[in-house]
Design an enzyme around this catalytic site. Structure first.
Site, PDB file in Angstrom:
ATOM      1  N   GLN A  37      34.070 -98.141  21.443  1.00 47.82           N
ATOM      2  CA  GLN A  37      33.542 -99.497  21.322  1.00 47.82           C
ATOM      3  C   GLN A  37      34.395-100.474  20.524  1.00 47.82           C
ATOM      4  O   GLN A  37      34.129-101.679  20.551  1.00 47.82           O
ATOM      5  CB  GLN A  37      32.152 -99.431  20.685  1.00 47.82           C
ATOM      6  N   SER A  80      25.055-100.282  23.163  1.00 44.37           N
ATOM      7  CA  SER A  80      24.684-100.221  21.753  1.00 44.37           C
ATOM      8  C   SER A  80      25.845 -99.635  20.967  1.00 44.37           C
ATOM      9  O   SER A  80      26.591 -98.797  21.474  1.00 44.37           O
ATOM     10  CB  SER A  80      23.447 -99.335  21.591  1.00 44.37           C
ATOM     11  N   LYS A  81      25.994-100.068  19.733  1.00 47.18           N
ATOM     12  CA  LYS A  81      27.074 -99.529  18.897  1.00 47.18           C
ATOM     13  C   LYS A  81      26.847 -98.056  18.589  1.00 47.18           C
ATOM     14  O   LYS A  81      27.751 -97.371  18.128  1.00 47.18           O
ATOM     15  CB  LYS A  81      27.206-100.354  17.609  1.00 47.18           C
ATOM     16  N   ARG A  82      25.644 -97.572  18.877  1.00 40.81           N
ATOM     17  CA  ARG A  82      25.351 -96.137  18.687  1.00 40.81           C
ATOM     18  C   ARG A  82      25.627 -95.339  19.957  1.00 40.81           C
ATOM     19  O   ARG A  82      25.477 -94.132  19.976  1.00 40.81           O
ATOM     20  CB  ARG A  82      23.900 -95.955  18.256  1.00 40.81           C
ATOM     21  N   ASP A  83      26.037 -96.026  21.012  1.00 37.53           N
ATOM     22  CA  ASP A  83      26.325 -95.372  22.288  1.00 37.53           C
ATOM     23  C   ASP A  83      27.686 -94.686  22.202  1.00 37.53           C
ATOM     24  O   ASP A  83      28.721 -95.335  22.200  1.00 37.53           O
ATOM     25  CB  ASP A  83      26.328 -96.427  23.407  1.00 37.53           C
TER      26      ASP A  83
END
Length: 486
Positions: free
Chosen positions: A263, A255-258
Site C-alpha cells: 500500500q 483498507s490500510k489493514r488489507d
C-alpha cells in the site's frame, strides 16, 4: 480558463505516502500541468498526536521519485508561504475571532463526557448519525464570560445555518446536494487552540488561491461544512471534484489493514519497481484515455488529461496489471540499467558480496541478463535466479516425473562425459556438448533437454539452457550430475 489553475495535494504526516494519496497527487498534478497551472503541496500537520517521524519526508521524497514535481511547498517555498499548517495558526485564530464576532461561530463548553452521553442518548432513540445537541448555541454573552472567567475549557463551533441547501457541480460526480439540517454545529477550533481540518483547509485554499480541489470520495461529506466557511467570509468556492474509491480484487474498499496489496509507495520503490511504471499505473487508476493503449509517457498524460474522463465507478487495484506494466518498462531498459535496478537485491539477500570483483560483476550481469525480459520488478531477481545459488536441489513432483524416464541415466552419463571434456566453458561450448549427447545416445527433443535441465538447474522451466549451465559453472554442474547418479 480565465483564472490561473492552482491545485493542491495536502497530505497529513500521520503516515507515509499511500497509493491513494499518490493517485490524488497525480491527478492534481496532471490537471495543473494540462492547463499550464501550478501544483502545490501543503502539509496539514495539525493532528499533532498522530504525526509520525519521517511522514513529511516520505510524502515529498516519494512524490519526487514518482516524477510528480510540485511548484510550491515547504521545501521550495512560494508566494503563499508558509505551507505547513502549524506555522499558520495566527491566520486561523484571527479568522476564528471574526466568525465569533459576527455570530457565525460560538464557544462551546461541553465536556467530552457530556458530548458522549448526548451521542449515546441519540443512538438509543434510533438516530443513525448523531449531531451536537446545541447546548451552548444559545448561551448569553454573560454566561460565556462567566464560564471563561471560571477557567472552563472550550471549543469553537460553527453555527450551522438553518434551512440551507448546499449544492455544487462536482467535476467527477455531477450535481451533489446536502441539507444543513443534516449537519450539526461542528467544531472549527479544538480546546487546545488548534483548528480542525474542515476549518483550516478553507482558509488555506482561499489564501493560496486554490482554483480546483480534486480529492478522494471520502471527503465528499466534508464539502458542505467547508462551503459554510466560504459563505461566512463571502469567499468564492473552488471547483470540487471527488474521485472514486480504490477497491481490491474482491471489490472491497482498500483498507490500510488489507495485507493482500502493498500500500505504500516506498515499498514499491524498495522492491525495485520503476517510477515511470508506477506513474503510468496510478494515472489509469480511475481515469481512462481514449482508445485501447495503456502505456504512455508523463508528457503524453499531461497533454491528453481530461477530468471528464475520471471514472464515476470504483477503481480496482489490479496487482497483475501493475506487474505487467512494470515488466513492459523493464524490457525497455538497457542491460546496464536492469543490473543497476536488480543487483542490489542479490547483495541485500546475501547471495553476492557488497563489493564485487570485475569477474563477479560480469557474472552477475550475465545472470541478470537471462531474466531481463521476464523480470517484473527488481527484487524478483532473487527468486528467479535462486537455482544458481543452491547447494542442494530438491526435485518437485514435475521434475521427478521427468527424471523417471528410462533414457535419463544414459543421457546424464553421456552429458557428464561431455562436460568433463570441455576446455572452454561457454554457452556455445555447452550447446555443442548437448548436441554431442544427442549424437551419442540417439535421444533428442524433450527426452534429451528436459533431464539435462532438471538435473543441472532443478527446474523444468527456465532461461536458455546452455546459458544457464554456463552460469552455474562447470564444477557445480558436474557435482549436480554426480549427485543425481548416486
Amino acid at each position: 480558463m480565465t483564472k490561473e489553475v492552482r491545485v493542491r495535494y495536502a497530505p497529513s504526516p500521520t503516515g507515509f505516502l499511500h497509493i491513494g494519496g499518490a493517485r490524488t497527487a497525480l491527478f492534481n498534478y496532471l490537471y495543473a500541468k494540462h492547463h499550464n497551472g501550478k501544483f502545490i503541496v501543503r502539509i496539514e500537520d495539525t493532528d499533532i498526536e498522530r504525526n509520525v517521524e519521517g511522514g513529511e519526508a516520505s510524502q515529498l521524497d516519494n512524490l519526487k521519485w514518482l516524477g510528480i514535481e510540485y511548484d510550491e511547498s515547504i521545501d521550495i517555498g512560494g508566494p503563499y508561504a508558509p505551507y505547513r499548517q502549524m506555522e499558520r495558526l495566527d491566520i486561523y485564530k484571527e479568522h476564528a475571532e471574526k466568525l465569533l464576532e459576527q455570530g457565525a461561530a460560538y464557544k462551546c463548553f461541553c465536556s467530552s463526557e457530556k458530548l458522549e452521553a448526548s451521542r449515546e442518548e441519540q443512538k438509543a432513540r434510533g438516530v443513525a448519525a448523531p449531531t451536537y445537541d446545541g447546548t451552548c448555541r444559545h448561551l448569553s454573552a454573560e454566561e460565556v464570560a462567566a464560564k471563561e472567567a471560571a477557567g472552563e475549557p472550550y471549543t469553537i463551533r460553527m453555527r450551522v445555518p438553518e434551512n440551507v441547501t448546499y449544492d455544487f457541480e462536482d467535476l467527477v460526480r455531477g450535481q451533489v446536494t446536502f441539507e444543513s439540517k443534516d449537519i450539526g454545529d461542528w467544531v472549527i477550533v479544538k480546546a487546545n487552540g488548534i483548528p480542525t481540518y474542515n476549518y483550516a483547509v478553507v482558509l488555506d485554499d482561499h489564501f493560496m488561491e486554490i482554483s480546483h480541489v480534486f480529492r478522494g470520495e471520502e471527503h465528499l461529506s466534508n464539502t458542505p461544512k467547508q462551503m459554510m466557511i466560504f459563505d461566512a467570509f463571502g469567499w468564492e468556492y473552488p471547483r470540487f471534484g471527488h474521485m472514486t474509491l480504490i477497491i481490491n480484487e474482491n471489490r472491497k474498499k482498500l483498507s490500510k489493514r488489507d495485507e493482500s496489496i502493498i500500500q505504500f509507495v516506498t515499498q514499491y520503490k524498495d522492491l525495485g519497481y520503476l517510477p515511470e511504471a508506477m506513474f503510468n499505473f496510478f494515472a489509469l487508476l480511475g481515469w481512462s484515455p481514449e482508445g485501447e493503449e495503456e502505456i504512455f509517457s508523463k508528457e503524453e498524460f499531461i497533454k491528453m488529461f481530461d477530468e471528464k474522463r475520471l471514472s464515476k465507478s470504483p477503481s480496482m487495484f489490479d496487482k497483475q496489471k501493475l506487474t505487467w506494466m512494470n515488466n513492459q518498462y523493464i524490457k525497455k531498459l538497457s542491460l546496464e540499467e536492469v543490473v543497476a535496478l536488480s543487483l542490489p537485491h542479490l547483495q541485500k539477500a546475501g547471495l553476492l558480496p557488497e563489493e564485487l570483483t570485475a569477474e563477479q560483476h560480469a557474472w552477475a550481469t550475465d545472470l541478470i541478463g537471462l531474466y531481463h525480459d521476464q523480470m517484473s520488478f527488481g527484487s524478483e531477481i532473487v527468486e528467479l535466479s535462486s537455482l544458481f545459488f543452491k547447494d542442494h536441489i530438491e526435485y518437485d513432483e514435475e521434475a521427478k516425473a521427468v527424471l523417471a524416464g528410462e533414457q535419463v541415466p544414459e543421457v546424464m552419463a553421456a552429458f557428464k562425459t561431455q562436460l568433463e571434456e570441455l576446455e572452454e566453458f561457454t554457452p556455445d561450448a555447452v550447446k555443442a556438448a548437448i548436441k554431442a549427447v544427442q549424437k551419442a545416445t540417439g535421444h533428442k527433443g524433450k527426452n534429451l533437454f528436459m533431464p539435462i535441465r532438471v538435473v543441472t538447474t532443478g527446474e523444468t522451466h527456465g532461461p536458455e539452457l546452455p546459458n544457464a549451465i554456463c552460469l552455474i559453472g562447470k564444477e557445480k554442474a558436474i557435482v549436480r550430475v554426480d549427485k543425481f547418479a548416486q
